[in-house]
Design a protein around this motif. Structure first.
Motif: not given
Length: 422
Positions: A404-421
């Motif tokens: 689960l922790a590994e999957s969360e790490a792999k979601l980070i790139p797109v999650r961060t890229a969708l941030s309005p910041r």
């Protein structure tokens, strides 16, 4: 001109596409992604180089287990009829189609030939115009900057159910039903207003220059894994399997990289993936070589065990014919692959769509680059939501909480890229 062929059973003889005229000229370009219009664009960039396109001169859609062969037949007919004047003669110049294929064997495949393609490679840049007539080269200048996204809400789904699925997969492996299975999960992002996909795309390209950042038909991401590159008879593939999350502390990350390189669990998972690609390439190549030992690929969010594989194929080989035999590899399916894919269908409870499927491009010589659609998201047609995906290789030693922790790490790139910041 707009050619659209849709044939779920594969193209028939009467599906002969109209002849295309292609003209490629040298240009000066600094930033490929800055040229993209707001809609109807395609992209494949790596460390500033690559190709982007917009408009649609021709397209092809197919569904079913024969999808790669059907797409290859359509492309062969199209490229053999095309009239091409190419002043560059580089991989990706001249006639080009971008494409995606679903993960599932009975899923969909899609190819699009843009009306305009702009590329850059090895210090040279070019523009190709494609259509029923050849006009002047388009004026290339930066377009309006993408709109900043509004507030984004994420829904991670039933995390407890996913970890239970991982535990069930470990039980199957321990019962000697298979050696490895790759399980994916998704999460949903909802946007206050329709997303301008250029926003996450430019951030992914900026933050992950060592990855291949792509957008084809609403499917976008930044994959670290090159399924297959074919260039003048030489095929190369980069296999990733075995992952550890980075901490941001250089000394600690160096120690983690060492532990990853020695991890029996990760080395086992990695060898399964390497062997599946090597075996598939043997059928096409006169010789296949691989790195003697895996190396650790450092990305901003994670580190992977990686192995580069190379081979030589006969003249006239199409990249799509090789991709058809490589997909799915153990890196995204499991080992043995057929048994793993069946288990995925039984217990994963997820329609992967194009996640973990091939995405990339093919040119008029049959050369091209196709990555595995990882670190990716599928944008809804109305632009107001997206599905983000991540997957983990499960072997006998896997611990559900760690996966689960590994999957969360792999979601980070797109999650961060969708941030309005910024």
């Amino acid at each position: 001109m707009w050619i659209v062929v849709t044939n779920p059973a594969g193209p028939a003889a009467s599906d002969a596409p109209e002849r295309l005229l292609v003209r490629t000229r040298p240009v000066e370009v600094d930033d490929l992604l800055a040229l993209l219009p707001e809609r109807d664009f395609l992209a494949w960039v790596h460390d500033g180089d690559g190709i982007v396109g917009w408009g649609r001169a021709a397209s092809f859609d197919v569904t079913g287990p024969d999808r790669f062969a059907a797409a290859s037949r359509w492309w062969d007919e199209l490229r053999h009829q095309a009239v091409v004047r190419d002043e560059i003669e580089a991989a990706g110049s001249g006639l080009v189609a971008f494409g995606t294929f679903d993960f599932a064997a009975d899923g969909a495949g899609h190819l699009t030939v843009p009306e305009v393609v702009v590329g850059r490679r090895d210090g040279r840049a070019w523009v190709s115009t494609i259509g029923s007539a050849i006009g002047p080269a388009p004026e290339l200048r930066p377009t309006r900057r993408p709109d900043r996204p509004g507030p984004v809400t994420f829904d991670d789904g039933d995390v407890a159910a996913w970890t239970a699925t991982v535990a069930a997969a470990v039980e199957r492996i321990e019962a000697d039903q298979l050696d490895k299975v790759v399980l994916a999960r998704d999460c949903r992002a909802d946007f206050e207003r329709p997303l301008d996909v250029r926003w996450p795309l430019t951030r992914l390209a900026r933050d992950y220059p060592a990855c291949w950042t792509f957008h084809v038909d609403g499917f976008f991401g930044s994959t670290p894994e090159m399924l297959l590159r074919l260039d003048s008879g030489l095929v190369t593939s980069r296999v990733l399997a075995g992952t550890i999350r980075r901490t941001g502390d250089d000394a600690h990350d160096a120690a983690l990289a060492g532990s990853l390189a020695r991890s029996s669990k990760d080395l086992e998972e990695h060898e399964y993936a390497v062997r599946s690609v090597s075996d598939a390439l043997q059928a096409h190549c006169s010789a296949v070589t691989r790195s003697e030992a895996p190396f650790v690929l450092h990305l901003p969010n994670v580190m992977h065990l990686a192995t580069d594989i190379a081979g030589v194929v006969p003249d006239g080989t199409s990249v799509l014919s090789v991709v058809a035999d490589l997909h799915p590899s153990a890196a995204v399916g499991g080992t043995p692959t057929a048994e793993a894919v069946r288990l995925i269908a039984q217990i994963e409870g997820l329609d992967r769509g194009r996640y973990a499927g091939p995405v990339g491009w093919i040119d008029g010589h049959g050369d091209g680059e196709w990555g595995i659609g990882l670190r990716s998201a599928e944008l809804a047609p109305d632009g107001r939501s997206a599905r983000l995906f991540a997957g983990c290789g499960i072997v006998a030693d896997s611990v559900p909480a760690d996966e689960l922790a590994e999957s969360e790490a792999k979601l980070i790139p797109v999650r961060t890229a969708l941030s309005p910041r910024d």
